[in-house]
Write an enzyme that holds these catalytic residues in place. Structure first.
Site, PDB file in Angstrom:
ATOM      1  N   SER A  36       0.986  -1.237  -0.035  1.00  0.00           N
ATOM      2  CA  SER A  36      -0.097  -0.387  -0.604  1.00  0.00           C
ATOM      3  C   SER A  36       0.825   1.482   0.056  1.00  0.00           C
ATOM      4  O   SER A  36       0.537   2.481  -0.699  1.00  0.00           O
ATOM      5  CB  SER A  36      -1.014   0.319   0.953  1.00  0.00           C
ATOM      6  OG  SER A  36      -0.584  -0.181   2.053  1.00  0.00           O
ATOM      7  N   ASP A 234      -4.148   7.238  10.817  1.00  0.00           N
ATOM      8  CA  ASP A 234      -4.788   5.260  11.435  1.00  0.00           C
ATOM      9  C   ASP A 234      -3.103   5.094  11.766  1.00  0.00           C
ATOM     10  O   ASP A 234      -3.158   4.375  12.238  1.00  0.00           O
ATOM     11  CB  ASP A 234      -4.513   4.677   9.798  1.00  0.00           C
ATOM     12  CG  ASP A 234      -3.875   4.881   8.867  1.00  0.00           C
ATOM     13  OD1 ASP A 234      -2.985   5.914   8.304  1.00  0.00           O
ATOM     14  OD2 ASP A 234      -4.516   4.644   7.369  1.00  0.00           O
ATOM     15  N   HIS A 237      -0.089   4.533   7.436  1.00  0.00           N
ATOM     16  CA  HIS A 237       0.172   4.891   5.517  1.00  0.00           C
ATOM     17  C   HIS A 237       0.762   5.827   6.140  1.00  0.00           C
ATOM     18  O   HIS A 237       0.330   7.327   6.729  1.00  0.00           O
ATOM     19  CB  HIS A 237      -0.809   4.398   5.036  1.00  0.00           C
ATOM     20  CG  HIS A 237      -1.335   3.207   4.641  1.00  0.00           C
ATOM     21  ND1 HIS A 237      -2.665   2.918   4.519  1.00  0.00           N
ATOM     22  CD2 HIS A 237      -0.920   2.383   4.158  1.00  0.00           C
ATOM     23  CE1 HIS A 237      -2.987   2.107   4.609  1.00  0.00           C
ATOM     24  NE2 HIS A 237      -2.295   1.103   4.191  1.00  0.00           N
TER      25      HIS A 237
HETATM   26  C1  LIG Z   1       3.713   2.541   5.643  1.00  0.00           C
HETATM   27  O1  LIG Z   1       5.130   2.906   5.977  1.00  0.00           O
HETATM   28  C2  LIG Z   1       5.094   2.764   7.209  1.00  0.00           C
HETATM   29  C3  LIG Z   1       6.346   3.931   6.908  1.00  0.00           C
HETATM   30  O2  LIG Z   1       7.398   2.529   7.110  1.00  0.00           O
HETATM   31  C4  LIG Z   1       4.860   1.577   8.433  1.00  0.00           C
HETATM   32  O3  LIG Z   1       5.332   1.932   9.586  1.00  0.00           O
HETATM   33  C5  LIG Z   1       3.826   1.136   7.734  1.00  0.00           C
HETATM   34  O4  LIG Z   1       3.682  -0.376   8.418  1.00  0.00           O
HETATM   35  C6  LIG Z   1       3.903   0.694   6.030  1.00  0.00           C
HETATM   36  N1  LIG Z   1       1.961   0.342   6.467  1.00  0.00           N
HETATM   37  C7  LIG Z   1       1.699  -0.196   5.670  1.00  0.00           C
HETATM   38  C8  LIG Z   1       0.556  -1.267   5.439  1.00  0.00           C
HETATM   39  O5  LIG Z   1       3.015  -0.877   4.601  1.00  0.00           O
END
Ligand SMILES: *[C@@H]1O[C@H](CO)[C@@H](O)[C@H](O)[C@H]1NC(C)=O
Ligand SMILES: *[C@@H]1O[C@H](CO)[C@@H](O)[C@H](O)[C@H]1NC(C)=O
Ligand SMILES: *[C@@H]1O[C@H](CO)[C@@H](O)[C@H](O)[C@H]1NC(C)=O
Length: 281
Positions: A36, A234, A237
């Site tokens: 995502s 949230d 993201h």
């Molecule tokens: C999106 O990136 C952030 C920062 O690295 C991370 O904390 C998060 O888990 C990521 N979310 C997804 C759904 O990959």
């Protein structure tokens, strides 16, 4: 004698410039893959994108996008809207990356972006022979048809592999295999890969996945660290502002491979100051 030369030059340049936009001539192609955060959720709150496009992500006639039907169009956010179809897409890193790379003008010509990321996908779903892997290859090859060179893969994934210990432990090997397979199938053994290290995650095993990402040592594979980049409320993201910063980090890492100069120091800042100075007048 001289006038014939200039006439021919004029004819040639007209030919080249029309060809660029009608027959979609030679491009510098970048593959965007992962889950995502690569697809882009910046500005998405409660399943709705607010529609705000930061200036760094504005369209540019030099940036094209390969649509899901394998035709090119001028690239606009959200880049993954017809690829990651089951989720609401927003701002990702691709446009900021492209605008920044073009500002450095290394003679890359038209940038062709090939969005392939799909939210919620773990690394095993990207393994050779799987649907996502095949789609990536198919789109990458289609992108090269009109003429063009794949310059790099931008990869941001791993969150879905933080949920159980087994997957987390296997992550490094699976990621290395994925990079090797893609390079081999695209017949580009030194293809640059710029990947992102997760800052945090939902699962309990983020540290193992993050360590794997940071420790990969393969030629022309670089890792930029998402730690500290701003997230959406949230907490799941990167925000649009975070994606803009990430786009620039990915661009700097790519430029280091292309032209191993101190890219993150004086040169780009000077260019930026120059432009912002112009606009302020
Ligand atoms: C999106 O990136 C952030 C920062 O690295 C991370 O904390 C998060 O888990 C990521 N979310 C997804 C759904 O990959
Ligand atoms: C999103 O949903 C939550 C819970 O339903 C609500 O509290 C919040 O105000 C919503 N935010 C926006 C920007 O709509
Ligand atoms: C979207 O959902 C449908 C139905 O569940 C599924 O068949 C399809 O593969 C999904 N597409 C993507 C890109 O995730």
């Amino acid at each position: 004698m001289y006038s014939i030369f200039w006439l021919m030059l004029l004819a040639y340049s007209t030919l080249v410039s029309t060809e660029k936009f009608t027959n979609e001539g030679t491009k510098s192609i970048f593959i965007l893959a992962g889950q995502s955060n690569m697809s882009g959720r910046g500005g998405v709150v409660n399943g709705t994108w607010d529609g705000f496009v930061p200036p760094e992500c504005h369209p540019n006639p030099m940036i094209r996008r390969l649509r899901s039907d394998l035709t090119w169009e001028e690239a606009r956010e959200p880049l993954h809207k017809d690829v990651d179809v089951n989720r609401t897409c927003g701002i990702g890193p691709g446009m900021a990356f492209s605008n920044w790379v073009l500002q450095r003008d290394l003679g890359l010509g038209v940038v062709g972006l090939v969005p392939c990321a799909v939210g919620g996908t773990d690394i095993s779903r990207w393994s050779r022979g799987g649907r996502l892997y095949n789609q990536l290859l198919h789109r990458a090859r289609a992108a090269m048809h009109g003429g063009g060179l794949i310059r790099a893969i931008l990869w941001y994934q791993g969150e879905s592999d933080t949920e159980n210990l087994g997957d987390a432990k296997l992550y490094k090997g699976r990621l290395e295999k994925f990079f090797a397979d893609v390079r081999s199938d695209l017949k580009s053994p030194m293809l640059p890969v710029i990947q992102v290290a997760l800052a945090s995650g939902q699962g309990s095993y983020v540290d193992i996945v993050r360590k794997a990402q940071l420790e990969i040592e393969l030629p022309n594979v670089r890792c930029v660290d998402a730690k500290g980049l701003p997230l959406e409320p949230d907490g799941l993201h990167l925000s649009a502002a975070g994606q803009v910063q990430l786009g620039r980090m990915l661009a700097d890492a790519f430029l280091q491979i292309m032209a191993p100069l101190p890219v993150s120091s004086s040169a780009p800042k000077r260019a930026r100051n120059f432009f912002s100075g112009l606009f302020r007048i």
